[in-house]
Write an enzyme that holds these catalytic residues in place. Structure first.
Site, mmCIF file in Angstrom:
data_model
loop_
_atom_site.group_PDB
_atom_site.id
_atom_site.type_symbol
_atom_site.label_atom_id
_atom_site.label_comp_id
_atom_site.label_asym_id
_atom_site.label_seq_id
_atom_site.Cartn_x
_atom_site.Cartn_y
_atom_site.Cartn_z
ATOM 1 N N GLY A 76 0.765 -1.237 0.000
ATOM 2 C CA GLY A 76 0.000 0.000 0.000
ATOM 3 C C GLY A 76 0.797 1.289 0.000
ATOM 4 N N TRP A 78 2.297 2.963 -2.441
ATOM 5 C CA TRP A 78 1.925 3.892 -3.517
ATOM 6 C C TRP A 78 0.536 4.486 -3.270
ATOM 7 C CZ3 TRP A 78 3.672 3.304 -9.228
ATOM 8 C CH2 TRP A 78 5.079 3.315 -9.276
ATOM 9 N N ASP A 99 -5.281 -5.885 -5.717
ATOM 10 C CA ASP A 99 -4.169 -6.818 -5.587
ATOM 11 C C ASP A 99 -4.741 -8.207 -5.350
ATOM 12 O OD1 ASP A 99 -0.902 -6.236 -4.707
ATOM 13 O OD2 ASP A 99 -1.715 -8.245 -4.522
ATOM 14 N N ASP A 139 3.378 -0.779 -9.587
ATOM 15 C CA ASP A 139 4.731 -1.084 -9.133
ATOM 16 C C ASP A 139 4.936 -2.599 -9.099
ATOM 17 O OD1 ASP A 139 7.291 -0.235 -8.258
ATOM 18 O OD2 ASP A 139 6.765 -0.631 -6.168
ATOM 19 N N LYS A 179 6.235 -0.058 -13.527
ATOM 20 C CA LYS A 179 7.593 -0.573 -13.389
ATOM 21 C C LYS A 179 7.991 -1.358 -14.634
ATOM 22 C CE LYS A 179 9.122 -2.230 -9.478
ATOM 23 N NZ LYS A 179 9.268 -3.118 -8.283
#
Length: 227
Positions: A76, A78, A99, A139, A179
């Site tokens: 968490g 970000w 997620d 990410d 990413k």
């Protein structure tokens, strides 16, 4: 315990017992990482929070009142940064985090435990947002095998899928931040992104470890789903 070249105390983890060398090296790196210590001091759930902070300080991708999607959000870090920067505590904007893993609650952040690869994921996210997103950020990293070529292809595959997901949920003019890893394997994806977005660049924040090939793709000015 000794001092490193910067004068900071360096913690050395002893070998032995059931601890593998890779685990020893990871633990030693964590204990000596200034960003890990800073994250604990400032109440962030991961050092990754500073990567997004540094990117936003330079490129200003998070603005007050935005609708944000955080892919692969756990634990968490970000989402915490996004919530603060869009003014969520003051009733501005919306952060939707998803997620496969559970994620402890963050005040104001809507969380769904689901696979973004699921065919109905975009529709569910749009319903949670009550509209489309201003920014999709990720990410996420693919699980590694230790085989460089395989790992590169896995990462590019994950990045391509995240980009396709973003194209389904972004507003025209929106932003995609994800990413990546330095390699030539993503050349075809970069061509596609340059067709779909007004500006595409690679960025490497200072919080990314310098010995890592990690970097981020930042695509701004989404041209719309018909691009």
């Amino acid at each position: 315990m000794a001092k490193d070249t910067t004068g900071r105390l360096h913690v050395t983890v002893k070998s032995g017992g059931k601890r593998k060398l890779s685990s020893k090296l990871w633990l030693e790196r964590q204990l000596n990482d200034p960003y890990v210590a800073r994250a604990k001091r400032e109440g962030f759930r991961s050092r990754a929070a500073f990567k997004l902070t540094e990117i936003d300080d330079k490129y200003h991708v998070l603005k007050s009142g935005m609708t944000v999607v955080d892919l692969g959000a756990a634990p968490g870090g970000w989402s915490q940064v996004a919530a603060k920067r869009i003014g969520l505590a003051n009733g501005k904007g919306r952060v939707v985090a998803i997620d496969l893993l559970e994620m402890p609650e963050i005040a104001g952040v809507a969380f769904a435990q689901l696979d973004f690869l699921s065919p109905d994921a975009p529709k569910r996210l749009i319903a949670m947002m009550e509209g489309r997103a201003d920014i999709v950020m990720s990410d996420m990293a693919a699980n590694t095998t230790g085989h460089r070529k395989t790992d590169q292809l896995r990462m590019v595959g994950l990045l391509e899928t995240a980009a396709a997901f973003a194209a389904e949920v972004l507003k025209p003019g929106g932003t995609f931040l994800a990413k990546a890893f330095q390699s030539g394997a993503d050349a075809e994806l970069m061509v596609q992104l340059k067709r779909d977005y007004a500006s595409v660049r690679h960025v490497k924040p200072a919080a990314s470890r310098q010995d890592s090939s990690e970097r981020y793709v930042l695509a701004t000015g989404f041209r719309g789903s018909q691009a």
